[in-house]
Design an enzyme around this catalytic site. Structure first.
Site, PDB file in Angstrom:
ATOM      1  CG  HIS A   1       4.467 -27.309  35.748  1.00 24.82           C
ATOM      2  ND1 HIS A   1       5.163 -26.131  35.656  1.00 24.82           N
ATOM      3  CD2 HIS A   1       3.407 -27.047  36.554  1.00 24.82           C
ATOM      4  CE1 HIS A   1       4.560 -25.194  36.377  1.00 24.82           C
ATOM      5  NE2 HIS A   1       3.497 -25.736  36.931  1.00 24.82           N
TER       6      HIS A   1
ATOM      7  CD  GLU B   1       1.080 -22.008  35.018  1.00 25.63           C
ATOM      8  OE1 GLU B   1       1.379 -23.104  34.487  1.00 25.63           O
ATOM      9  OE2 GLU B   1       0.478 -21.932  36.101  1.00 25.63           O
TER      10      GLU B   1
END
Length: 318
Positions: A38, A105
């Site tokens: 991330h 995402e």
């Protein structure tokens, strides 16, 4: 025989502490590890997000574990750069590294300033990236013009064996689709019937390799503490698609997470103070046909979890 690994959550723990945690996991008896990739955490309560690829080099060098990483090529990472990273780790640590390639995402990818595509476009972009990465890992020079553009790319360091390119899937449809290209499957804990259908769809579509499951869990000596840990850390991670794909900041996840109660979190995290209950849950996943389970204790302090599960859960399951 089922194997049990440790999930290293970069969004929740600093890279320095997480390196110590994964070394601790090996000493406690965990057989392998996997991690997230991330740029942002899921919430401000989590509060971390180290660079996975730098951390992986240190983790592989200081343990004997195999490692996997869930990562998204195509926007934040160009597929040629991705292939170079994969090949370098694979060359330094033969047979010990795999990567699950996903469509990503918005929270992590919007930083490029590019438009966030629809799900179908993201999936087709991923499939193009998988093809490019695979050809580069095989030593080809690649030029490609599509949803990603590649101009005469070549990766000079070759990994032998070639690292596995695993397909991440959280739905039956996506499991069948990644079976076209994946060397294995990885998914998240869901209701048993859903997982059974997902596994069947992958295998029936020709999917080969190891089936892995990341299990979100919360344990503490008391039920109240186990529930409080799960609610504080994981209430922003319970939303279905497209919310989890399209929400673009941790602050937005925090806002919608304010309306999530402990009972909702329990639908997504295995919460119990009873180690026997945790053993039973994990055994159910093994009986479904998963080869590898990666345990993700959703708290930020991992030491007690690693010691207790290493002594009282892993030996009975392995």
């Amino acid at each position: 025989m089922m194997r049990i690994g440790f999930h290293a959550s970069h969004e929740q723990i600093s890279p320095r502490q997480l390196l110590a945690d994964v070394q601790h996991a090996e000493r406690a008896g965990f057989q392998m590890a996997m991690c997230s990739d991330h740029l942002f955490p899921w919430s401000s309560q989590q509060g971390h997000s180290g660079y996975t690829w730098a951390w992986l080099g240190a983790a592989l060098a200081t343990t004997d574990l195999t490692f996997g990483c869930v990562s998204a090529p195509g926007q934040r990472y160009h597929p040629a750069v991705h292939a170079q990273k994969i090949a370098t780790l694979g060359q330094m640590f033969p047979g010990r590294f795999w990567v699950a390639l996903g469509s990503g995402e918005n929270m992590n990818e919007h930083v490029t300033g590019d438009r966030w595509p629809t799900k179908e476009v993201r999936t087709r972009r991923l499939e193009e990236c998988v093809d490019v990465i695979g050809r580069l890992l095989d030593g080809e020079e690649v030029t490609h013009d599509g949803l990603v553009t590649v101009d005469r790319a070549r990766v000079w360091e070759r990994a032998d064996p070639r690292p596995l390119l695993v397909g991440p899937a959280t739905s039956v449809a996506s499991a069948a689709r990644v079976a076209r290209w994946a060397d294995g499957l990885v998914t998240l804990n869901q209701p048993l019937d859903t997982l059974r259908e997902l596994l069947a769809a992958y295998r029936e579509a020709g999917g080969a390799g190891t089936a892995s499951l990341q299990v979100h869990l919360s344990w503490a000596p008391t039920e109240e503490d186990a529930e409080a840990i799960a609610h504080e850390q994981w209430r922003s991670n319970v939303f279905p698609e497209p919310v989890n794909w399209d929400t673009d900041t941790p602050e937005a996840f925090d806002l919608i997470g304010e309306h999530v109660g402990p009972e909702t979190v329990r639908q997504h995290v295995r919460v119990s103070s009873d180690l026997g209950q945790h053993r039973a849950w994990l055994q159910e996943y093994a009986e479904l046909g998963f080869d590898d389970l990666y345990l993700h204790f959703v708290g930020q302090e991992q030491e007690r979890f690693l010691d207790v599960f290493g002594e009282q859960v892993l030996p009975q399951l392995q």
